[in-house]
Design a protein around this motif. Sequence first.
Motif, PDB file in Angstrom:
ATOM      1  N   ALA A 113     -44.640  41.117  32.481  1.00 18.87           N
ATOM      2  CA  ALA A 113     -45.246  40.560  31.271  1.00 18.87           C
ATOM      3  C   ALA A 113     -46.756  40.602  31.390  1.00 18.87           C
ATOM      4  CB  ALA A 113     -44.778  39.126  31.043  1.00 18.87           C
ATOM      5  N   PHE A 155     -47.107  41.586  25.808  1.00 19.78           N
ATOM      6  CA  PHE A 155     -45.703  41.975  25.824  1.00 19.78           C
ATOM      7  C   PHE A 155     -44.980  41.298  26.977  1.00 19.78           C
ATOM      8  CE2 PHE A 155     -47.389  44.868  29.001  1.00 19.78           C
ATOM      9  CZ  PHE A 155     -46.360  44.953  29.937  1.00 19.78           C
ATOM     10  N   THR A 204     -41.113  42.221  29.196  1.00 24.64           N
ATOM     11  CA  THR A 204     -39.995  43.147  29.274  1.00 24.64           C
ATOM     12  C   THR A 204     -39.138  42.846  30.492  1.00 24.64           C
ATOM     13  OG1 THR A 204     -39.388  45.502  29.345  1.00 24.64           O
ATOM     14  CG2 THR A 204     -41.333  44.847  30.567  1.00 24.64           C
ATOM     15  N   LYS A 236     -36.101  45.009  32.706  1.00 25.92           N
ATOM     16  CA  LYS A 236     -35.495  46.329  32.830  1.00 25.92           C
ATOM     17  C   LYS A 236     -34.465  46.364  33.946  1.00 25.92           C
ATOM     18  CE  LYS A 236     -39.616  48.972  31.426  1.00 25.92           C
ATOM     19  NZ  LYS A 236     -40.579  50.007  31.898  1.00 25.92           N
ATOM     20  N   GLY A 273     -33.416  48.161  29.090  1.00 25.73           N
ATOM     21  CA  GLY A 273     -33.903  46.794  29.096  1.00 25.73           C
ATOM     22  C   GLY A 273     -34.156  46.215  27.724  1.00 25.73           C
ATOM     23  N   LEU A 274     -34.832  45.066  27.728  1.00 23.28           N
ATOM     24  CA  LEU A 274     -35.245  44.353  26.527  1.00 23.28           C
ATOM     25  C   LEU A 274     -36.761  44.227  26.549  1.00 23.28           C
ATOM     26  CD1 LEU A 274     -32.622  41.447  26.594  1.00 23.28           C
ATOM     27  CD2 LEU A 274     -32.499  43.561  25.245  1.00 23.28           C
ATOM     28  N   ARG A 275     -37.370  44.286  25.362  1.00 25.46           N
ATOM     29  CA  ARG A 275     -38.829  44.210  25.294  1.00 25.46           C
ATOM     30  C   ARG A 275     -39.244  43.473  24.026  1.00 25.46           C
ATOM     31  NH1 ARG A 275     -43.324  47.378  27.382  1.00 25.46           N
ATOM     32  NH2 ARG A 275     -45.127  47.173  25.998  1.00 25.46           N
ATOM     33  N   ASP A 299     -42.923  42.513  21.855  1.00 27.84           N
ATOM     34  CA  ASP A 299     -44.334  42.877  21.730  1.00 27.84           C
ATOM     35  C   ASP A 299     -45.006  42.055  20.641  1.00 27.84           C
ATOM     36  OD1 ASP A 299     -45.061  45.546  23.315  1.00 27.84           O
ATOM     37  OD2 ASP A 299     -43.009  45.746  22.567  1.00 27.84           O
ATOM     38  N   ALA A 324     -39.083  42.841  18.710  1.00 22.15           N
ATOM     39  CA  ALA A 324     -38.220  42.687  19.882  1.00 22.15           C
ATOM     40  C   ALA A 324     -37.083  43.683  19.754  1.00 22.15           C
ATOM     41  CB  ALA A 324     -37.677  41.265  19.981  1.00 22.15           C
ATOM     42  N   THR A 344     -34.695  48.775  24.923  1.00 21.63           N
ATOM     43  CA  THR A 344     -35.439  49.959  25.338  1.00 21.63           C
ATOM     44  C   THR A 344     -34.599  50.827  26.267  1.00 21.63           C
ATOM     45  OG1 THR A 344     -36.410  48.872  27.273  1.00 21.63           O
ATOM     46  CG2 THR A 344     -37.601  48.686  25.193  1.00 21.63           C
ATOM     47  N   THR A 403     -38.959  57.846  26.304  1.00 22.59           N
ATOM     48  CA  THR A 403     -38.588  56.463  26.026  1.00 22.59           C
ATOM     49  C   THR A 403     -38.174  56.296  24.570  1.00 22.59           C
ATOM     50  OG1 THR A 403     -40.878  55.861  25.492  1.00 22.59           O
ATOM     51  CG2 THR A 403     -40.171  55.595  27.781  1.00 22.59           C
ATOM     52  N   GLN A 423     -36.989  52.874  21.745  1.00 24.99           N
ATOM     53  CA  GLN A 423     -36.759  51.448  21.524  1.00 24.99           C
ATOM     54  C   GLN A 423     -36.269  51.246  20.101  1.00 24.99           C
ATOM     55  OE1 GLN A 423     -40.157  48.857  21.984  1.00 24.99           O
ATOM     56  NE2 GLN A 423     -38.960  46.997  21.770  1.00 24.99           N
TER      57      GLN A 423
END
Length: 344
Positions: free
Chosen positions: A209, A214, A216, A218, A228-230, A232, A284, A287, A299, A301
């Motif tokens: 973080a 942001f 995240t 992973k 993962g989750l992210r 921003d 949110a 990813t 990448t 998302q």
Amino acid sequence: MRPADRAAARSAAQLRGGAPCRIARTARLLALAALLWVLAPGAAWAQLPDLADLSAQYMPGAALEDPRPTRAQVTSYEASVNVPLPVGEKTFLIPGAMYHVEAVSYADALPGFDQLRAFHSVDVSVLFVQLLPRDWSLSLRVAPGLAGDFEGFDGGLARISALGLVTHTLSEQLVLGGGALASFSFGTFLPLPAAYVDWTPTPYLRLEAFLPGFATAKLLFSDRVELGLRADLAGNAYAVRDARVAGAWPCAAQPADDPATEPDERVARPERCVDHIAYSVATAGVTLGVRAFGTVWLTAQAGHTLFRRFEPMNADDDGIPGEGQSIPDVLFFRAGATWRIPKS
């Protein structure tokens, strides 16, 4: 006031509604956090940033509160490049550059509505990284730039941002850092504290973080796949120099007044003239990263926006009453390619 003039005066913000100007200034701080992190130090790879990054983000159209039934759709593109230059065994100087554009398209727009279609920002930067004894490091970064619709250029488009960050590697699994961000644009100085954490409790899980930018989490699979989750927080502020706005009331006095409306359009009202707009967004989602070859990663998302808002500001950097608008939240998709610096 003629309908076309009313549309021209407010279409730079593409919105109407009320909100305090601190939301717009928060948008600039969020943009600053996102911008500075592109070249801010990471925990790994000798505190150096990614070499290059390309990304695109799509958000479907959403209805504007005013003028109805206009719908606006936003697609964002971003490119950045950094060149690490070793100055000494533990000292690095990293020049870099970033370009970002918000491309806006419209549907069901009313006659007389000025469709401002693109807002750009360009920043060049220099990052200084010094690795210190006992697993400490210091990073200092300055980044001047321009942000606006690029329909005209003057000193009002200029901005400058800075970052100071100290990090400490507590173990191979945990890095903590703290410092401050600052920016100067549109006559306003904006400081903000910053915090960084990078925790890898197992070889298969990484939590990272950079606040307020942001956060995240992973899952790592054999240095080939990341899932993962992210979340921003991002935003920006753009100068508006389009002649359709600058030449319309209330920015410019008109040769004749419309007797059917209360304001006297023969007299300009600078306090209600849109000089720049601020855009802020929170997202949110899920990813996915796949290493294509070497240290090049692809990448993607997909997720949902949590907050979106436009806010028009005058030349004194004050919000224009009754001219803000919250934009309906939508799904979004982001794709990109990143050339990471090799670990060795």
